[in-house]
Design an enzyme around this catalytic site. Structure first.
Site, PDB file in Angstrom:
ATOM      1  N   HIS A   1      -9.384  -3.470   9.229  1.00 44.42           N
ATOM      2  CA  HIS A   1     -10.526  -4.259   9.700  1.00 44.42           C
ATOM      3  C   HIS A   1     -11.271  -4.884   8.517  1.00 44.42           C
ATOM      4  O   HIS A   1     -11.620  -6.068   8.547  1.00 44.42           O
ATOM      5  CB  HIS A   1     -11.467  -3.375  10.515  1.00 44.42           C
ATOM      6  CG  HIS A   1     -10.833  -2.786  11.732  1.00 44.42           C
ATOM      7  ND1 HIS A   1     -11.152  -3.177  13.012  1.00 44.42           N
ATOM      8  CD2 HIS A   1      -9.875  -1.830  11.867  1.00 44.42           C
ATOM      9  CE1 HIS A   1     -10.441  -2.488  13.885  1.00 44.42           C
ATOM     10  NE2 HIS A   1      -9.656  -1.659  13.207  1.00 44.42           N
TER      11      HIS A   1
ATOM     12  N   ASP B   1      -3.436  -0.060  19.196  1.00 44.31           N
ATOM     13  CA  ASP B   1      -2.765  -1.247  19.726  1.00 44.31           C
ATOM     14  C   ASP B   1      -1.315  -1.355  19.268  1.00 44.31           C
ATOM     15  O   ASP B   1      -0.598  -2.268  19.697  1.00 44.31           O
ATOM     16  CB  ASP B   1      -3.523  -2.499  19.283  1.00 44.31           C
ATOM     17  CG  ASP B   1      -3.628  -2.589  17.756  1.00 44.31           C
ATOM     18  OD1 ASP B   1      -3.943  -1.558  17.127  1.00 44.31           O
ATOM     19  OD2 ASP B   1      -3.394  -3.668  17.185  1.00 44.31           O
TER      20      ASP B   1
ATOM     21  N   ASP C   1     -17.102  -7.183  13.886  1.00 41.24           N
ATOM     22  CA  ASP C   1     -15.941  -6.549  14.513  1.00 41.24           C
ATOM     23  C   ASP C   1     -16.325  -6.122  15.929  1.00 41.24           C
ATOM     24  O   ASP C   1     -17.341  -5.455  16.141  1.00 41.24           O
ATOM     25  CB  ASP C   1     -15.500  -5.332  13.689  1.00 41.24           C
ATOM     26  CG  ASP C   1     -14.106  -4.864  14.066  1.00 41.24           C
ATOM     27  OD1 ASP C   1     -13.908  -4.503  15.250  1.00 41.24           O
ATOM     28  OD2 ASP C   1     -13.222  -4.865  13.184  1.00 41.24           O
TER      29      ASP C   1
ATOM     30  N   GLN D   1       0.775  -5.131  -0.085  1.00 37.53           N
ATOM     31  CA  GLN D   1       1.818  -5.379   0.910  1.00 37.53           C
ATOM     32  C   GLN D   1       2.153  -6.857   1.082  1.00 37.53           C
ATOM     33  O   GLN D   1       3.326  -7.238   1.176  1.00 37.53           O
ATOM     34  CB  GLN D   1       1.375  -4.786   2.246  1.00 37.53           C
ATOM     35  CG  GLN D   1       2.339  -5.027   3.397  1.00 37.53           C
ATOM     36  CD  GLN D   1       1.980  -4.188   4.587  1.00 37.53           C
ATOM     37  OE1 GLN D   1       2.135  -2.974   4.552  1.00 37.53           O
ATOM     38  NE2 GLN D   1       1.473  -4.808   5.641  1.00 37.53           N
TER      39      GLN D   1
ATOM     40  N   HIS E   1       4.452   0.497  11.087  1.00 32.53           N
ATOM     41  CA  HIS E   1       3.706   1.077  12.198  1.00 32.53           C
ATOM     42  C   HIS E   1       3.220   0.011  13.170  1.00 32.53           C
ATOM     43  O   HIS E   1       2.714   0.330  14.237  1.00 32.53           O
ATOM     44  CB  HIS E   1       2.506   1.855  11.658  1.00 32.53           C
ATOM     45  CG  HIS E   1       1.522   0.986  10.937  1.00 32.53           C
ATOM     46  ND1 HIS E   1       1.874   0.163   9.885  1.00 32.53           N
ATOM     47  CD2 HIS E   1       0.190   0.785  11.120  1.00 32.53           C
ATOM     48  CE1 HIS E   1       0.812  -0.491   9.452  1.00 32.53           C
ATOM     49  NE2 HIS E   1      -0.218  -0.134  10.189  1.00 32.53           N
TER      50      HIS E   1
END
Length: 465
Positions: free
Chosen positions: A24, A383, A131, A344, A359
């Site tokens: 987030h 999710d 958020d 990443q 994941h």
């Protein structure tokens, strides 16, 4: 994305309020970069710990660039919270150890209200982007005469829209097989009761949103955006937030794996990472190790425990590998083990990466799609089961490692080996790579001058009206 009229935008200030978990924090920091590129000042509001975490892990762009200087980090102390170790033996893989950090974040209401009060006189319009998990924190925007708020939805629209299909109609792209695999909302297999309680406690504060922002685009999720357009008065699909091309200043740093990756053939390496909230047992780690080695494929594996609520305190568990494993795969030149957080996005952008075992957190999915890398889907919680279905069954750019119907079962090394071979060394894998590259091309076009560009420009024009 082009710079708007200077006279119009100097009267707008944006306050960004992220939820305190890496996936987030990261998305809203990327969005801060995009908005600041329009010469709009952005105030990124978080606890001191989580602000520091977000800045430490910036990737894909230069934080020292001119427009990045318009991002101001406003840090607040939160009451001390317990920051326990992750528990790899929890049957539900949701990161329950982060709950104290999540609960403490709800106490940011007063500091956020104070920021809004101070900034309000300095701008013609004060725009709050928060958020959607914790709207109570920004509820005082209602008392700011020139304030308005927009909710950021941190998950896929496939996931969100699935809860409305029964009432609004299921998109034609979704067949019965896919629909039957979708976990029901709030199921105990994807989330703890404590987190469900937090989410439910926020429902009365959702009325403060003037529109919804999504980290996706029509090239990826058009049918699901169309469903949500029936319930959202205003919405903008302005993803991907992450850079789709690495800047020179973001990739100039060399890492201990850089030379190794440079020496591998194109599309020959599978990248393995389960994000920042996953904690695996030593037994499951051993099975992954054996599966990767027996697949015969090259790999780079980020092997680390889940983040604590405060990543700067305490000792991190060292995940155990079979004896002699690391030395053996290094000697064979088959793979590299990374023991710390890794950039990443920059790894996925490397030409040698041809697959991603993941994941299926939404950040990871968007980064993989942006870089044209097909996925081996192993969802863990939240999710992620939805995203795994989207990747494998709808977009058809991935293979299944773990079917969510068997969410509580151990994944054997042979299953992992077969999935890796299917993705990296089969005709089907080649087709998945072709699909992933095709989707990446569509995403790039969307950002350059297509739907994403139009919707982002429309959002900027809207807040600068």
């Amino acid at each position: 994305m082009g710079v708007q009229n200077m006279q119009a935008i100097e009267n707008v200030a944006v306050v960004m309020v992220p939820f305190p978990a890496q996936g987030h924090l990261n998305q809203l920091l990327h969005l801060s970069r995009l908005i600041s590129s329009h010469n709009i000042p952005v105030h990124y509001v978080a606890s001191a710990t989580h602000s520091r975490q977000a800045r430490l892990r910036i990737q894909g762009w230069d934080p020292l660039s001119t427009h990045s200087q318009l991002i101001h980090f406003l840090e607040f102390p939160t009451p001390a919270f317990h920051s326990p170790d992750p528990n790899p033996h929890d049957p539900v893989k949701f990161p329950s150890h982060l709950q104290p950090s999540f609960d403490a974040a709800l106490l940011l209401r007063q500091p956020v209200a104070s920021v809004l009060s101070k900034l309000s006189p300095t701008a013609k319009r004060l725009v709050v982007i928060y958020d959607s998990i914790f709207p109570s924190v920004i509820q005082d925007v209602a008392s700011i005469p020139n304030g308005e708020a927009y909710s950021f939805q941190s998950v896929s629209t496939f996931c969100i829209s699935s809860y409305y299909w029964e009432a609004l109609g299921r998109p034609s792209e979704i067949d019965d097989d896919v629909a039957e695999k979708i976990p029901s909302k709030g199921t105990a297999t994807t989330m703890t009761s404590e987190m469900r309680k937090l989410v439910d406690s926020q429902s009365e504060y959702r009325k403060y949103s003037s529109g919804a922002l999504f980290n996706t685009c029509r090239a990826i999720e058009a049918p699901f955006l169309d469903v949500l357009a029936k319930i959202n008065a205003k919405q903008w699909a302005i993803g991907p937030f992450n850079p789709i091309e690495m800047t020179k200043n973001s990739t100039k740093q060399r890492y201990n794996y850089s030379d190794w990756l440079d020496n591998q053939a194109p599309d020959s390496v599978i990248y393995v990472s389960f994000g920042t909230t996953t904690s695996l047992t030593n037994e499951q780690i051993h099975a992954i190790a054996v599966g990767l080695e027996n697949s015969g494929q090259k790999f780079i594996w980020v092997l680390r425990d889940a983040d604590r609520g405060d990543i700067f305190v305490g000792d991190t568990r060292v995940c155990q590998l079979p004896e002699g494993y690391e030395e053996r795969i290094k000697l064979k030149g088959q793979g590299i083990i990374l023991r710390d957080w890794a950039p990443q996005l920059e790894i996925l952008a490397h030409a040698s990466i041809g697959g991603f075992m993941s994941h299926c957190g939404w950040n990871s999915c968007m980064e993989s799609m942006s870089m044209g890398v097909p996925m081996a889907a192993w969802p863990m919680h939240s999710d992620q089961p939805h995203n795994a279905l989207l990747v494998t069954k709808v977009l058809k750019m991935g293979v299944v490692v773990k079917d969510w119907a068997h969410w509580d079962e151990f994944v054997e090394s042979l299953t992992i080996e077969k999935a890796v071979r299917e993705l990296m060394a089969s005709k089907q894998g080649e087709e998945l790579r072709r699909r992933a590259v095709e989707l990446s091309t569509a995403i790039t076009k969307s950002v350059a001058g297509g739907d994403t560009r139009r919707e982002f420009d429309d959002f900027i024009a809207h807040i600068c009206r």
